[in-house]
Design an enzyme around this catalytic site. Sequence first.
Site, PDB file in Angstrom:
ATOM      1  N   SER A 138       0.849  -1.194   0.000  1.00 33.34           N
ATOM      2  CA  SER A 138       0.000   0.000   0.000  1.00 33.34           C
ATOM      3  C   SER A 138       0.877   1.233   0.000  1.00 33.34           C
ATOM      4  O   SER A 138       1.676   1.439   0.926  1.00 33.34           O
ATOM      5  CB  SER A 138      -0.885   0.022   1.242  1.00 33.34           C
ATOM      6  OG  SER A 138      -1.395   1.342   1.418  1.00 33.34           O
ATOM      7  N   HIS A 181      -1.250  -1.253  -4.333  1.00 36.73           N
ATOM      8  CA  HIS A 181      -2.515  -0.961  -3.659  1.00 36.73           C
ATOM      9  C   HIS A 181      -2.584   0.541  -3.355  1.00 36.73           C
ATOM     10  O   HIS A 181      -1.679   1.106  -2.742  1.00 36.73           O
ATOM     11  CB  HIS A 181      -2.584  -1.765  -2.366  1.00 36.73           C
ATOM     12  CG  HIS A 181      -3.875  -1.660  -1.617  1.00 36.73           C
ATOM     13  ND1 HIS A 181      -4.996  -2.400  -1.940  1.00 36.73           N
ATOM     14  CD2 HIS A 181      -4.233  -0.903  -0.552  1.00 36.73           C
ATOM     15  CE1 HIS A 181      -5.977  -2.114  -1.098  1.00 36.73           C
ATOM     16  NE2 HIS A 181      -5.544  -1.201  -0.249  1.00 36.73           N
ATOM     17  N   ASP A 196      -4.769   3.594  -1.755  1.00 36.50           N
ATOM     18  CA  ASP A 196      -5.823   3.875  -0.773  1.00 36.50           C
ATOM     19  C   ASP A 196      -6.379   5.286  -0.944  1.00 36.50           C
ATOM     20  O   ASP A 196      -5.683   6.265  -0.701  1.00 36.50           O
ATOM     21  CB  ASP A 196      -5.259   3.720   0.645  1.00 36.50           C
ATOM     22  CG  ASP A 196      -5.056   2.264   1.025  1.00 36.50           C
ATOM     23  OD1 ASP A 196      -6.019   1.487   0.888  1.00 36.50           O
ATOM     24  OD2 ASP A 196      -3.946   1.910   1.459  1.00 36.50           O
ATOM     25  N   MET A 226      -9.040   7.964   0.361  1.00 38.01           N
ATOM     26  CA  MET A 226      -9.839   8.276   1.559  1.00 38.01           C
ATOM     27  C   MET A 226     -10.411   9.685   1.452  1.00 38.01           C
ATOM     28  O   MET A 226      -9.737  10.594   0.948  1.00 38.01           O
ATOM     29  CB  MET A 226      -8.956   8.199   2.805  1.00 38.01           C
ATOM     30  CG  MET A 226      -8.261   6.860   2.970  1.00 38.01           C
ATOM     31  SD  MET A 226      -7.355   6.807   4.518  1.00 38.01           S
ATOM     32  CE  MET A 226      -6.535   5.215   4.377  1.00 38.01           C
ATOM     33  N   HIS A 251      -8.438   1.078  -3.810  1.00 37.58           N
ATOM     34  CA  HIS A 251      -9.337   0.820  -2.675  1.00 37.58           C
ATOM     35  C   HIS A 251     -10.007   2.136  -2.294  1.00 37.58           C
ATOM     36  O   HIS A 251      -9.358   3.036  -1.761  1.00 37.58           O
ATOM     37  CB  HIS A 251      -8.481   0.270  -1.513  1.00 37.58           C
ATOM     38  CG  HIS A 251      -9.235  -0.006  -0.260  1.00 37.58           C
ATOM     39  ND1 HIS A 251      -8.599  -0.272   0.942  1.00 37.58           N
ATOM     40  CD2 HIS A 251     -10.574  -0.084   0.005  1.00 37.58           C
ATOM     41  CE1 HIS A 251      -9.515  -0.490   1.881  1.00 37.58           C
ATOM     42  NE2 HIS A 251     -10.710  -0.361   1.347  1.00 37.58           N
ATOM     43  N   MET A 255     -12.173   4.276  -0.087  1.00 36.80           N
ATOM     44  CA  MET A 255     -12.792   4.449   1.233  1.00 36.80           C
ATOM     45  C   MET A 255     -13.504   5.795   1.196  1.00 36.80           C
ATOM     46  O   MET A 255     -13.103   6.759   1.842  1.00 36.80           O
ATOM     47  CB  MET A 255     -11.707   4.382   2.322  1.00 36.80           C
ATOM     48  CG  MET A 255     -11.195   2.954   2.527  1.00 36.80           C
ATOM     49  SD  MET A 255      -9.594   2.893   3.340  1.00 36.80           S
ATOM     50  CE  MET A 255      -8.538   3.076   1.905  1.00 36.80           C
ATOM     51  N   MET A 307     -11.226  -6.409   5.603  1.00 38.72           N
ATOM     52  CA  MET A 307     -10.411  -5.471   6.388  1.00 38.72           C
ATOM     53  C   MET A 307     -10.040  -6.123   7.723  1.00 38.72           C
ATOM     54  O   MET A 307     -10.915  -6.615   8.446  1.00 38.72           O
ATOM     55  CB  MET A 307     -11.172  -4.174   6.663  1.00 38.72           C
ATOM     56  CG  MET A 307     -11.516  -3.335   5.444  1.00 38.72           C
ATOM     57  SD  MET A 307     -10.113  -2.807   4.430  1.00 38.72           S
ATOM     58  CE  MET A 307      -9.056  -1.964   5.620  1.00 38.72           C
ATOM     59  N   GLY A 341      -8.720   3.572   7.458  1.00 39.83           N
ATOM     60  CA  GLY A 341      -8.461   4.991   7.695  1.00 39.83           C
ATOM     61  C   GLY A 341      -6.988   5.317   7.879  1.00 39.83           C
ATOM     62  O   GLY A 341      -6.550   6.395   7.504  1.00 39.83           O
ATOM     63  N   PHE A 342      -6.235   4.380   8.438  1.00 42.22           N
ATOM     64  CA  PHE A 342      -4.836   4.673   8.739  1.00 42.22           C
ATOM     65  C   PHE A 342      -3.972   3.431   8.541  1.00 42.22           C
ATOM     66  O   PHE A 342      -4.444   2.307   8.762  1.00 42.22           O
ATOM     67  CB  PHE A 342      -4.684   5.143  10.194  1.00 42.22           C
ATOM     68  CG  PHE A 342      -5.518   6.347  10.504  1.00 42.22           C
ATOM     69  CD1 PHE A 342      -5.066   7.627  10.187  1.00 42.22           C
ATOM     70  CD2 PHE A 342      -6.774   6.199  11.075  1.00 42.22           C
ATOM     71  CE1 PHE A 342      -5.857   8.736  10.443  1.00 42.22           C
ATOM     72  CE2 PHE A 342      -7.577   7.315  11.344  1.00 42.22           C
ATOM     73  CZ  PHE A 342      -7.117   8.593  11.011  1.00 42.22           C
ATOM     74  N   ASP A 360      -6.525  -6.735   4.140  1.00 40.89           N
ATOM     75  CA  ASP A 360      -5.974  -5.379   4.229  1.00 40.89           C
ATOM     76  C   ASP A 360      -5.953  -4.903   5.676  1.00 40.89           C
ATOM     77  O   ASP A 360      -7.003  -4.735   6.293  1.00 40.89           O
ATOM     78  CB  ASP A 360      -6.828  -4.436   3.365  1.00 40.89           C
ATOM     79  CG  ASP A 360      -6.198  -3.062   3.197  1.00 40.89           C
ATOM     80  OD1 ASP A 360      -5.103  -2.824   3.750  1.00 40.89           O
ATOM     81  OD2 ASP A 360      -6.820  -2.236   2.501  1.00 40.89           O
TER      82      ASP A 360
HETATM   83  C1  DX5 Z   1      -6.175   1.092   5.825  1.00 38.79           C
HETATM   84  C2  DX5 Z   1      -5.753   0.923   4.376  1.00 38.79           C
HETATM   85  C3  DX5 Z   1      -4.642  -0.037   4.230  1.00 38.79           C
HETATM   86  C4  DX5 Z   1      -3.381   0.382   4.946  1.00 38.79           C
HETATM   87  C5  DX5 Z   1      -2.653  -0.820   5.387  1.00 38.79           C
HETATM   88  O1  DX5 Z   1      -7.244   1.934   5.899  1.00 38.79           O
HETATM   89  O2  DX5 Z   1      -6.833   0.480   3.581  1.00 38.79           O
HETATM   90  O3  DX5 Z   1      -4.391  -0.368   2.875  1.00 38.79           O
HETATM   91  O4  DX5 Z   1      -2.553   1.195   4.197  1.00 38.79           O
HETATM   92  O5  DX5 Z   1      -1.569  -0.408   6.143  1.00 38.79           O
HETATM   93  P1  DX5 Z   1      -0.843  -1.373   7.150  1.00 38.79           P
HETATM   94  O6  DX5 Z   1      -0.294  -2.522   6.348  1.00 38.79           O
HETATM   95  O7  DX5 Z   1       0.244  -0.514   7.718  1.00 38.79           O
HETATM   96  O8  DX5 Z   1      -1.844  -1.818   8.152  1.00 38.79           O
HETATM   97 ZN    ZN Z   2      -6.408  -0.414   1.550  1.00 40.85          ZN
END
Ligand code: DX5
Ligand code: ZN
Length: 228
Positions: A10, A35, A37, A39, A68, A70, A139, A144-145, A175
């Site tokens: 990611s 990947h 993300d 948000m 992805h 969100m 998930m 979110g983080f 994920d």
């Molecule tokens: C979380 C994201 C993930 C995140 C995973 O909201 O969708 O893709 O970046 O990060 P790690 O591997 O650090 O949990």
């Molecule tokens: Zn993700």
Amino acid sequence: MTRTVKIAPSILSADFADFGREIAAIEAQGADWVHVDVMDGHFVPNLTFGPPLVKAIRKHVRTVMDVHLMIAPVDPYIDAFAEAGADFITAHLEAGPHTHRTLQAIRGAGCKAGLALNPGTPVEAAAPLLDLCDLVCVMTVNPGFGGQKFIRSQIAQIARLREMIGDRPIEIEIDGGVDPETAPLVKQAGADVLVAGSAVFRGGSVDDPATYGRNIKAIREAALGVYA
Ligand code: DX5
Ligand code: ZN
């Protein structure tokens, strides 16, 4: 259990000012997918970027761009992410009341369709939608983080989803909190694609890409039960 697993770093954990070189580095070091993300500060309490940035990084991706979303609502943005060059577009079941329509729209825009499920959502909720899915993302943190703790109770959900899918050609993606310790647990439960942010990027940089390579290899080998 198959003897393969895909690793999808990611870029949430990459240097945001240097996505082009970061993507080249992880791909050269063994990433199977990239990947991405997205948000919106509304569906999740964090903001990243939108279609123009996804389009700008597309030309650096030589593998598979796994986007992805969100965000809520999702439907008004599907065409823009498809035009930006996404291979997979994954939307959340929790993002709105019309997920069936969303998945149809993603395929209609020429992309592979993914359905993401928050940890609080029973995987059984995906049952009526599976024939519209090319991927289901379970998930293992609340989205979110990056860098959050893996939620162990999701392992049973992954195993139930694996049974529900049977031999349909649907990727199970995991994920959140995936690292060499948790990778074997999710692989054993039936995962096909492992997203990892912090566990891939930690300790490395574009000037030290070999560390990314070691991190990717450690996750892959742990998932496959190779303890070399
Ligand atoms: C979380 C994201 C993930 C995140 C995973 O909201 O969708 O893709 O970046 O990060 P790690 O591997 O650090 O949990
Ligand atoms: Zn993700």
